[in-house]
Scaffold this active site. Structure first.
Site: not given
Ligand code: NDP
Length: 446
Positions: A126, A166
């Site tokens: 990672k 991510d």
């Molecule tokens: P994105 O950046 O596309 O979206 C993240 C979302 O979560 C946004 O809506 C963001 O809000 C919100 N967010 C981020 N940080 C915080 C925080 N500290 N408090 C509240 N809300 C928060 O990320 P992903 O959708 O890709 O990833 C989301 C999760 O899924 C993570 O844990 C990631 O590790 C996990 N994941 C992702 C994969 C992938 O293929 N993308 C694969 C496996 C796991 P805002 O828009 O305001 O930033």
């Protein structure tokens, strides 16, 4: 905990002070492994755990770049190459101000087991940076990505280490990173990054894969328990990549999503969230979820995003970030009769919340299993790159479904075998561990 797991956990805490998320992730895995060490002393005799909790390589580097005002900015870059027993290190890059070694190590550690569960030949890693893409211009993001890759390029390769996206790293960032890698290496090495654009080596379904995969495994679990998604009320936190495509798939399968959030607040629309509008706000305009109210003034918005779990629902899918659901949130869901919780994000439930959910008989799918569809499809992207081939949407989607169903079956079978029937979290930890540990035994002390 047994003497062995306790000793190793203590070692991890002493050696990695202050890295609380990493401690939490290690503790959660080690707790489930006790029955394994009772049956198999060879793992302790060969120091498997001691080696597993120590990354093979940790890279920390300076990322200097120039902003639109001509000022020099300096961020910190990370790549943790955790374990290569099963294949090249594989795992995403996170760009978020909260990123530090503890976050990258927890994510890298989880990734080892998740990748093993997919059945694909990929190790765990990672990376990321404390850079915040929010509010930056495209030019600034490009200059940052180019500087980040200028250092990272020497460490990665399609047979060495294959990063992906991510939080904060989507198609735009992967494009800039790939462009710089190609320029430095003078090689079109498509398999060095996944999540690429569809015209230049990306795979169909990769964008949807994590969210869709989450719903496929959820559907399988419900089916095995004579339940279905039909007419279920669903709450999804986040509105990024995972949240959006989890919404799309549960809706296709007959459920209704009534709430989503971002880091500023959450939205409740009892008639069902208009996903196309969310896509436009978040994917196209990079805006705030609150803008939804301009089209749907009757929807409700609250700035307390963590209170999203007070909404009455059958299924909760935390898809934003780590530790976003604590025991208070979990208790609210339980009081409202939640049936199932699937972790779309990595470690979104605190340890207390997990315990509460399990003790109250809620079906629980841990992130390692639930969100493995993303990396599984990344591995399918690597396969296509190696074969100079492009698969159809249906072919990749079917393969993804097969992988998610297998993960469910494998984790439940292993849980039952170790006397933990119905504990999918323990089953996933044990199944992932056995695969990696056996490969490490075969490969000697390295
Ligand atoms: P994105 O950046 O596309 O979206 C993240 C979302 O979560 C946004 O809506 C963001 O809000 C919100 N967010 C981020 N940080 C915080 C925080 N500290 N408090 C509240 N809300 C928060 O990320 P992903 O959708 O890709 O990833 C989301 C999760 O899924 C993570 O844990 C990631 O590790 C996990 N994941 C992702 C994969 C992938 O293929 N993308 C694969 C496996 C796991 P805002 O828009 O305001 O930033």
């Amino acid at each position: 905990m047994s003497n062995y797991t306790e000793r190793v956990l203590k070692m991890v805490k002493d050696r990695n002070p202050g890295e609380v998320e990493f401690h939490q992730a290690v503790e959660e895995v080690l707790e489930s492994l006790n029955p394994v060490f009772e049956k198999h002393p060879e793992y302790e005799e060969n120091g498997i755990l001691e080696r597993l909790v120590e990354p093979e390589r940790q890279i920390i580097f300076r990322v200097p770049w120039v902003d639109d005002q001509g000022q020099t900015q300096v961020n910190r870059g990370f790549r943790i190459e955790f374990n290569s027993a099963l294949g090249p290190y594989k795992g995403g890059l996170r760009f978020h101000p909260s990123v530090y070694t503890g976050i990258v190590k927890f994510l890298g550690f989880e990734q080892i087991f998740k990748n093993a569960l997919t059945g694909r030949p990929i190790g765990g890693g990672k990376g990321g940076s404390d850079f915040d893409p929010k509010g930056k211009s495209d030019q600034e993001v490009m200059r940052f990505c180019q500087s980040f890759m200028t250092e990272l390029a020497r460490h990665i390769g399609d047979k060495t280490d294959v990063p992906a996206g991510d939080i904060g790293v989507g198609g735009r960032e992967i494009g800039y990173l790939f462009g710089q890698y190609k320029r430095i290496k003078n090689r079109y090495e498509a398999g060095v990054l996944t999540g690429k654009g569809l015209d230049w080596g990306g795979s169909l379904v990769r964008t949807e894969a994590t969210g869709y995969g989450l719903v496929y495994i959820l559907e399988e679990m419900l089916k095995e328990n004579d339940l279905s998604l039909n007419d279920k009320k669903v709450v999804i936190s986040g509105s990024g990549n995972v949240a959006i495509y989890a919404n799309e798939k549960v809706t296709q399968l007959g459920a209704k999503v009534v709430a989503m959030s971002d880091s500023s607040g959450y939205l409740y629309d009892e008639t069902g969230i208009d996903l196309e509008l969310i896509k436009e706000i978040k994917e196209v305009n990079r805006g705030r979820i609150k803008e939804y109210l301009e089209e749907y003034p009757e929807a409700e918005y609250s700035e307390d995003y963590s209170d999203i779990w007070s909404i009455d629902c059958d299924i909760a899918l935390p898809c934003a970030t780590q530790n976003e659901m604590d025991a208070v949130g979990a208790q609210k869901l339980i009081d409202n009769g939640v049936i199932a919780i699937g972790e779309g994000a990595n470690m979104p439930l605190t340890s207390d919340a997990v315990k509460l959910v399990k003790d109250n008989g809620v079906f629980f799918i841990p992130g390692k299993a639930a969100n493995a569809g993303g990396v599984a499809t990344s591995a399918i992207e690597m396969t296509q790159n190696a074969m100079f081939d492009e698969w159809t949407f249906d072919k990749v989607d079917q393969e993804l479904q097969k992988i998610m169903v297998n993960i469910y079956k494998n984790a439940s079978k292993v849980a039952a075998k170790y006397g933990l029937k119905g504990d999918l979290a323990a089953g996933a930890n044990i199944a992932g561990f056995l695969k990696v540990a056996n490969a490490m035994l075969d490969q000697g002390v390295v």
